[in-house]
Design an enzyme around this catalytic site. Structure first.
Site, PDB file in Angstrom:
ATOM      1  CD  GLU A 138      -2.230  -1.306   2.631  1.00 14.80           C
ATOM      2  OE1 GLU A 138      -2.435  -0.259   3.265  1.00 14.80           O
ATOM      3  OE2 GLU A 138      -2.739  -2.423   3.302  1.00 14.80           O
ATOM      4  CE  LYS A 140       5.530   5.310   6.593  1.00 17.24           C
ATOM      5  NZ  LYS A 140       5.244   6.888   6.837  1.00 17.24           N
ATOM      6  CG  ASP A 142       4.007  12.866   4.408  1.00 19.57           C
ATOM      7  OD1 ASP A 142       4.207  12.443   5.850  1.00 19.57           O
ATOM      8  OD2 ASP A 142       5.036  13.636   3.905  1.00 19.57           O
ATOM      9  CE1 TYR A 255      -3.271   2.721   8.017  1.00 20.33           C
ATOM     10  CE2 TYR A 255      -3.612   4.624   6.543  1.00 20.33           C
ATOM     11  CZ  TYR A 255      -2.903   3.936   7.881  1.00 20.33           C
ATOM     12  OH  TYR A 255      -2.240   4.858   8.811  1.00 20.33           O
ATOM     13  CE  LYS A 343      10.213   7.079   6.110  1.00 20.81           C
ATOM     14  NZ  LYS A 343       9.024   8.172   6.542  1.00 20.81           N
ATOM     15  CB  CYS A 437      26.487  41.271  15.765  1.00 15.97           C
ATOM     16  SG  CYS A 437      24.604  40.765  15.793  1.00 15.97           S
ATOM     17  CB  CYS A 440      23.673  44.742  17.973  1.00 12.21           C
ATOM     18  SG  CYS A 440      24.757  43.470  18.430  1.00 12.21           S
ATOM     19  CB  CYS A 455      26.423  38.779  18.704  1.00 11.80           C
ATOM     20  SG  CYS A 455      25.989  40.564  19.421  1.00 11.80           S
ATOM     21  CB  CYS A 460      22.452  41.413  20.303  1.00  2.45           C
ATOM     22  SG  CYS A 460      22.016  40.943  18.628  1.00  2.45           S
TER      23      CYS A 460
END
Length: 716
Positions: A138, A140, A142, A255, A343, A437, A440, A455, A460
């Site tokens: 069957e 699968k 999702d 199912y 899978k 950064c 800042c 940072c 910040c």
């Protein structure tokens, strides 16, 4: 030809009689009979439309039948029945979903990540029976697992999978999903052989086109955009307002059945046929295979057709067909031995790396992020993907302007695998982390032995929202309702700048908070009185959280939940913690010099001290109560290490609650199993930690033994 004539000629001869004068006269004399006829006819055509994709009448004819039924029920409210097709769109569900215990446990499936692992499973099946037995393949789906219970043919309950043993009651929402029969079709009823009750199981999913429409509307309105159809289906299923679920265009594939003795079927194949006869939407792409080659062929064809299907799949499920043979093979602690999920490999696409930006996290960590020309991967559009750190960027040698290969790790998290060097522009240069950064402008540092740049400024602004959200998170101070949207608006309006400001919020003022969007009338959307009051109540309740929550919530580098608990146990107040030397901090089990240095620096930074002082001034607990007699001697579990896995069903405790009680008896509780682990506590649906404990020979306690241990302090 008029619309009504078109509707009439779309019906069969038998159906046309429902529109003639004789039928209308019957309506006047026996409305109950007419209502029942309409319901039966609508259910029939709903089944043909949604479950079989084979409608026999026009949409106008269908709508005409529905309008007549609604009008009759309005005129005769005593005839309204919860199973009527008119009752699909429900109202407000309430604050929380009730817990539902499944008739039989809903197991997970073991995975085969490639054909070699699939063949190993098929070989085990052959070895068990001494021959190749028929299996059913069957697709699968999702989506989100669901269990539907029918009593005497009527839908009485719908529940999510939850932890496999207990789920959430989403009956009101599932009643809005149009391909879910509110009543089983008559031809399916004789197949039920056990007291008229049957629980069927399957997947709720969102079709690809519906997912795209939902996200497009969300983007236009500034609302939440879902990462993939699976998340959209799960989120839609758990809406507090069932009318929202009804608008989300969900579908199902059924199912499985909880108790195979409930219906007159002896195989998976026959059970799937019964589901279709009873009115359920079953996937037509199934195959009963008797050879390994047939299984391979089905899997290959499913993989090739994956992109053309109107819904998402992530593999193929292979099941032993015979119920008797399934029972003979049985189950492991978490999965049936008679089934495997093959899978699919992650879907990979190529796209252009348009740029690399830097994201600043709540602890100041700088993370490079790939900005991609949007591309659809495994069902959703990918426009960004983390590159983790500078070393990773250089290892993969990705540069702005590159054509890169993108996939989703586990079909969920976007990942850049690497570039196609042959398509690289001549002027593409290796990327470097900025020296300042981007938020800042403060200097960026990288400590010796660390992969991340940071940072150094606690003020910040890029860190502010992350810190505020983290403080309110479930594992920290657990301020329910204080999510990213509200935090963002509080920051933008200047109402809060750090976590101490939460405790100055007033419900009246907060109710007027502009949420940054307008309603249909063009008026600003406000937070509202009810939400504001609940939020303030939750903020006030958070003042009583234990010290470990405060230490975790404040956001010290390297201090996660477990480390915060260890520090709070060793130094049960912020004052004691601040007065401890780095050497004393390093002596705490699991801390060490690196974490000790991080904690000491944080607690001696003036800006941080000021925030902690304001928190204490506003009533947040900065110390734990030390139980009387704490120094009376060693605790019964002193020196022992425990790991908890699975769900504690009998007691209803969470693993955190059980762990706290073990710690109160002197034990150490960790998250991973090793040779140093003293005991593993295995509840329902125990996973890989249970398997590892058996492999390493670590003693395993069940829930009954745990409860006795907590009660007596004595090991079994």
């Amino acid at each position: 030809m008029t619309q009504q004539q078109d509707a009439l000629f779309s019906l069969s001869a038998d159906q046309q009689t429902l529109f003639n004068e004789e039928a209308m006269a019957a309506t006047a004399t026996d409305p109950a009979k007419r209502v029942e006829e309409l319901r039966r006819l609508i259910e029939h055509h709903t089944y043909l439309y949604y479950a079989k994709d084979a409608p026999e009448i026009s949409d106008f004819a269908y709508d005409s039948l529905m309008r007549e039924l609604r009008e009759l029920e309005h005129q005769h409210p005593e005839l309204i029945d919860p199973s009527s097709p008119t009752q699909r769109v429900g109202g407000y569900v309430g604050e929380q979903f009730a817990a539902v215990r499944h008739e039989q446990r809903m197991y997970s499936l073991d995975n085969a990540m490639d054909l070699e692992e699939l063949d190993e499973w098929l070989a085990r099946v052959q070895d068990f029976f001494g021959r190749m037995v028929p299996v059913v393949c069957e697709l699968k789906i999702d989506g989100s697992s669901i269990a539907l219970t029918y009593q005497d043919g009527r839908l009485v309950r719908a529940a999510t999978r939850g932890d496999g043993t207990t789920g959430e009651d989403v009956t009101v929402n599932m009643r809005t999903v149009k391909d879910v029969p509110l009543r089983l079709l008559p031809q399916g009823m004789p197949g039920i052989v056990r007291e008229g009750t049957v629980e069927v199981r399957g997947e709720v999913y969102m079709p690809k086109h519906s997912f795209e429409t939902l996200n497009r509307a969300a983007e236009e309105s500034g609302g939440k955009v879902f990462a993939n159809p699976r998340n959209a289906a799960a989120g839609s299923l758990r809406q507090k307002d069932a009318a929202v679920t009804a608008r989300r265009d969900l579908s199902t594939f059924l199912y499985a059945i909880a108790d195979q003795t409930a219906i007159a079927a002896e195989t998976q194949w026959d059970m799937l046929q019964w589901l279709g006869e009873a009115g359920f939407h079953t996937n037509p792409d199934i195959c009963r295979c008797t050879t390994v080659e047939e299984v391979h062929r089905f899997c290959q064809q499913a993989l090739e057709r994956r992109g053309d299907l109107p819904y998402e799949i992530d593999g193929v499920v292979v099941k032993v067909d015979s119920f008797a043979q399934q029972a003979a093979m049985g189950y492991t602690a978490r999965a049936p031995r008679w089934a495997i999920a093959f899978k699919f490999p992650p879907e990979e696409k190529t796209t252009l790396l348009a740029g690399i930006t830097v994201q600043v996290g709540r602890t100041g960590a700088l993370t490079p992020v790939a900005e991609l020309v949007p591309v659809v991967v495994a069902g959703s559009t990918v426009a960004r993907a983390t590159l983790h750190n500078l070393d990773e960027v250089h290892r993969k040698d990705v540069r702005v302007g590159d054509t890169v290969i993108v996939r989703k790790a586990g079909d969920v998290i976007p990942e850049v695998l690497g570039p196609l060097p042959e398509l690289r522009p001549a002027n593409a240069q290796p990327w470097q982390m900025p020296a300042e950064c981007p938020s800042c402008g403060s200097p960026v540092i990288r400590e010796e032995g660390e992969a991340k740049h940071h940072c150094i400024s606690i003020e910040c602004p890029a860190q502010a929202q992350e810190r505020l959200v983290h403080w309110a998170s479930r594992g920290a101070m657990d301020i329910d309702g204080m999510g990213e949207e509200i935090v963002g608006r509080l920051l933008e309006t200047g109402r809060v700048t750090d976590v101490a400001d939460y405790y100055t919020l007033d419900a009246t003022e907060l109710s007027l908070l502009d949420m940054g969007r307008v309603n249909k009338e063009g008026e600003p959307v406000r937070l509202g009185e009810k939400t504001a009051k609940k939020l303030v109540d939750n903020i006030q309740a958070s003042k009583e959280r234990p010290l470990a929550r405060v230490l975790f919530g404040i956001g010290m580098r390297h201090v996660g939940k477990t480390m915060a608990e260890a520090l709070a146990a060793a130094f049960p107040s912020v004052e004691l913690l601040r007065n401890a030397s780095e050497e004393q901090l390093a002596e705490v089990d699991g801390v060490g010099p690196k974490i000790a240095r991080s904690v000491w620096v944080f607690l001696h930074t003036p800006a941080n001290v000021e925030v902690l002082e304001r928190l204490e001034l506003r009533g947040v607990r900065m110390a734990d109560d030390v139980p009387a007699g704490d120094d009376a001697g060693p605790k019964p579990l002193e020196g022992l290490t425990f790991v908890l896995t699975g769900s504690l069903v009998e007691s209803g405790m969470t693993r955190d609650q059980a762990g706290a009680q073990l710690k109160a008896l002197g034990a150490k509780v960790t998250g991973s199993v090793s040779k140093k682990t003293s005991y593993v506590v295995a509840g329902e649906a125990a996973g890989s930690k249970y398997d590892k404990a058996l492999k390493l020979g670590v003693p395993v306690l069940d829930e009954a033994q745990l409860l006795k241990l907590l009660e007596t302090g004595q090991l079994p």
